[in-house]
Design an enzyme around this catalytic site. Structure first.
Site, PDB file in Angstrom:
ATOM      1  N   ALA A 190       0.858  -1.178   0.000  1.00 14.72           N
ATOM      2  CA  ALA A 190       0.000   0.000   0.000  1.00 14.72           C
ATOM      3  C   ALA A 190       0.898   1.233   0.000  1.00 14.72           C
ATOM      4  O   ALA A 190       2.069   1.144   0.394  1.00 14.72           O
ATOM      5  CB  ALA A 190      -0.882  -0.013   1.247  1.00 14.72           C
ATOM      6  N   GLU A 247      -0.646  -9.255  -1.097  1.00 15.07           N
ATOM      7  CA  GLU A 247      -2.074  -9.550  -0.869  1.00 15.07           C
ATOM      8  C   GLU A 247      -2.837  -9.610  -2.190  1.00 15.07           C
ATOM      9  O   GLU A 247      -3.757 -10.404  -2.360  1.00 15.07           O
ATOM     10  CB  GLU A 247      -2.678  -8.494   0.069  1.00 15.07           C
ATOM     11  N   GLU A 297       4.299  -5.531   7.117  1.00 15.54           N
ATOM     12  CA  GLU A 297       3.519  -4.491   7.798  1.00 15.54           C
ATOM     13  C   GLU A 297       3.892  -4.338   9.261  1.00 15.54           C
ATOM     14  O   GLU A 297       3.912  -3.237   9.806  1.00 15.54           O
ATOM     15  CB  GLU A 297       2.017  -4.785   7.678  1.00 15.54           C
TER      16      GLU A 297
END
Ligand code: 3H9
Length: 696
Positions: free
Chosen positions: A67, A109, A129
């Protein structure tokens, strides 16, 4: 044929295969425009009956690195990554992820929600993460265990490490590893599928059975290894949850937890450090396109403890090294000591004797400076004495080639005086390693006034190459790390005079998150070493500091620390520090001689005096320009001196307390301890009056 193109995603049809190529430099983060482009690609794929399979791939150096961290803390822009991933999961035609570089976080993901995953031979995959105080929030936790089993998924998610393509294939994460051109291989793979239209959904897989005792043992292990960090513990909770919860419900819980963590103080601190470490590589007054000099061969002068560790750092990174010493005997000793540095790796089996022999072939030793004629960089690590170093600089100047860099490993000497001792001061800088040099991550690179920009760029690049966290600092006594540390040490000593015990101070600081308290650390380093360091700097000390000679008294009593079984503490076989009434007595006598009466000292006072003394010094360092940014100081303390990363470093921590509160506490300790120790630095006064923080 270029069918359609959005800002960052282009679509091409190759027969029945639609290829979506993402190009969002530098690391193909899943920014808003990428998500929009990929949703459009899926739409097109779903609607076009002639498209039988979709390949998702990236241009540039890597598949999606996750992200877009820069979007965290801002309002979420639709489509969310989770929506895109749900849509991939529901797609009724096969989608193939073609991974190269590092497929990380949200990037992995995406791949997990595809029907098939293929990877380049050198690709690496991970869910990092947790290192940002977060957890996967777009299906990583609910999908990965279904593919590779709970034990391996737990390790990847709770520890955030990466695995290579072949290991990923062996575990069932990747279907095919490709040594040739990945794009063509992915299209071939998709074409084969197009004929059969085989869709596979990771979400349909059952969670493989596993030994449930694993969860508690992992919790205990993580609590020990990542003291104070919340995300690794929550990772175990979420994995336990996904094993007993229906997929859709578990995915919703995973996302909700990720959102909560994004706004947690720990994640903000860790994200701050992620950005600060990268910002520290951008050097003031050095244009970003400055080309570093080519460094192929390295010299190290001085085969002492530091020189040996430094030589090992370079050898580890594959640099041929020439180690220069004064006698053949000292060099033989150094060679044996360097071999010994790898003892742990050999014992653990992470290195074989044959590999060590091969590594040692990179190390040459000599007593003659002539051997340095063709090196590109020399690190000088001789005795910490200006005359000795000046002589070495003159000898180096006589043999080095014109563009060879001289980097001194001095801790306290004046970098300008050393630069003046070389015939080409523009080639002189500092590379300040920390003991043990082959282990400690921090590298304080030091610029002198005349150092050439390309030399600064070179020592930064070389620092990264040898796996360090390089931070550039300027002229300042003790540079940044040691100068701040000396203020913490001063307060720790003063606190003993005021009535605290070594145990109390150590407990407060290790409770804050430091791996070890200052007195246990001094016992480890040795009281003789501590006394020598103190006496070398005694001339610049205040009267109270000069008379605060507890270290000298302990050393004189033969209490040299762990090596003699006694220092601030007593040590038995188990090396655990025990309180010693003899130290209480020594401190009581010291206080009586110095006219101090012991008072009750609160833990809060200990913490504030030790840490705010550092913050105040850092503010002076920033005002003097010896550090370029507050974030550089945070990186120095978290990568060098064990400041807990989840508290973001001293300047970030001070901002969280609020600079007005920092100033108020400094004023209070000015009254209690003395103005010369706690008068707020001018920068703190300014920031407090402007209601700003260091990082604003
Ligand atoms: C996530 O995915 C959460 C999801 O599960 C759920 C969401 C709901 N975004 O490190 P480098 C920048 S969390 C934005 O010097 P390298 C970096 O700041 C994310 N920017 O290169 C730097 O910018 P600048 C999980 C990013 O080759 C530039 O790229 N993913 C991001 O040494 C070059 O970076 C991670 O935690 C990002 N995600 O290493 C991966 N990543 O030039 C974090 C990097 O302005 N990234 N940038 O200074 C890395 O580990 C390394 O950057 C990587 C490349 C290995 C990719």
């Amino acid at each position: 044929m270029n069918d359609e193109t959005s800002e960052t995603v282009s679509l091409v049809r190759v027969g029945p295969v639609l290829v979506a190529t993402v190009d969002n430099p530098p690391v193909n983060a899943l920014s808003h425009s990428v998500r929009v482009g990929l949703v459009a690609a899926l739409q097109r794929f779903e609607e076009d009956v002639d498209c039988k399979a979709l390949v998702i791939r990236c241009d540039g150096r890597t598949f999606f690195a996750g992200a877009d961290i820069r979007e965290f803390g801002q309002p979420v822009k639709e489509p969310r990554l989770g929506e895109l991933i749900d849509r991939l999961d529901r797609c009724d035609k096969p989608v193939i992820a073609a991974m190269h570089g590092t497929a990380l976080g949200g990037g992995l993901e995406i791949a997990l929600a595809c029907s098939y995953r293929i990877a380049a031979l050198d690709a690496r995959m991970g869910l990092p993460e947790v290192k940002l105080g977060l957890l996967p929030g777009s299906g990583g936790i609910v999908r990965l265990p279904r593919l590779i089993g709970v034990p391996d998924a737990l390790t990847m998610i709770a520890e955030g490490g990466q695995i290579g393509a072949e290991a990923a294939r062996d575990k069932g994460l990747v279907d095919e590893v490709v040594a040739s051109d990945l794009r063509s291989a992915a299209i071939d793979f998709a074409q084969r599928l197009a004929d059969v239209g085989a869709v596979r959904r990771t979400s349909d897989l059952p969670v493989p059975a596993f030994d449930e005792g694993l969860l508690d043992s992992k919790r205990a292990e993580l609590a020990k290894r990542h003291k104070g960090l919340k995300a690794p513990q929550i990772a175990v909770d979420l994995i336990e949850m996904m094993t007993v919860t229906p997929f859709v419900e578990a995915a919703a819980k995973e996302y909700a937890t990720c959102r909560e963590l994004i706004s947690s103080p720990q994640s903000k601190a860790l994200r701050h450090l992620f950005a600060a470490e990268r910002a520290a590589l951008k050097l003031e007054d050095v244009p970003t396109d400055t080309k570093p000099r080519d460094v192929r061969k390295v010299g190290v002068v001085g085969p002492g403890v530091m020189g040996r560790g430094i030589a090992a750092c370079f050898v580890d990174a594959g640099f041929p090294v020439i180690l220069v010493g004064r006698s053949a005997e000292s060099l033989t000793k150094a060679q044996a000591a360097i071999r010994k540095l790898y003892g742990g790796s050999i014992k653990r089996g992470s290195m074989t004797e044959a590999q060590l022999d091969e590594r040692m072939t990179l190390l040459e030793t000599t007593t003659s400076y002539d051997g340095l004629a063709n090196v590109d960089l020399v690190v000088e690590a001789v005795t910490e004495n200006l005359d000795v170093k000046t002589e070495v600089f003159a000898r180096l100047s006589a043999v080095l080639k014109a563009n060879a860099i001289i980097a001194t490993n001095t801790s306290f000497l004046d970098i300008e005086a050393l630069a003046s001792a070389a015939s080409r001061p523009e080639n002189v800088a500092g590379m300040h390693f920390f003991n043990p040099a082959n282990v400690m991550k921090l590298l304080e690179n030091v610029r002198a006034v005349r150092t050439a920009p390309e030399v600064l760029a070179t020592i930064t690049a070389v620092g990264k190459k040898i796996g360090k966290v390089p931070v550039m600092v300027g002229r300042s006594e003790g540079f940044v790390a040691n100068r701040m540390l000396s203020k913490r040490s001063r307060e720790a000593q003063f606190l003993l005079e005021d009535g605290a015990t070594p145990r109390q101070v150590d407990k407060v600081l290790s409770g804050f998150g430091f791996p070890i308290g200052p007195f246990a650390l001094a016992d480890l380093a040795g009281m003789d070493v501590m006394a020598a360091a103190r006496n070398a700097r005694i001339a610049g000390m205040t009267l109270r500091e000069q008379s605060c000679n507890i270290v000298d008294k302990l050393a004189a009593a033969g209490r040299l620390g762990q090596k003699t079984g006694a220092g601030y503490y007593l040590y038995g076989e188990d090396r655990k520090p025990q309180d010693d009434p003899a130290v209480d007595q020594l401190l009581a006598t010291h206080r009586a001689e110095r006219g101090f009466s012991a008072r009750e000292i609160s833990d809060e006072e200990i913490l504030e005096r030790c840490l705010l003394a550092m913050v105040n010094e850092a503010a002076k360092i920033l005002d003097e320009g010896a550090a370029a940014r507050p974030g550089d100081i945070d990186v120095i303390w978290t990568s060098g001196f064990g400041w807990p990363s989840h508290l973001g470093g001293p300047m970030f921590w001070a901002d969280q307390i609020g600079i007005a509160n920092v100033k108020e506490a400094l004023d209070r300790y000015s009254r209690i301890v003395g103005e010369e120790y706690f008068k707020p630095a001018a920068l703190i006064e300014r920031l407090a009056s402007e209601r700003r923080g260091f990082h604003d």
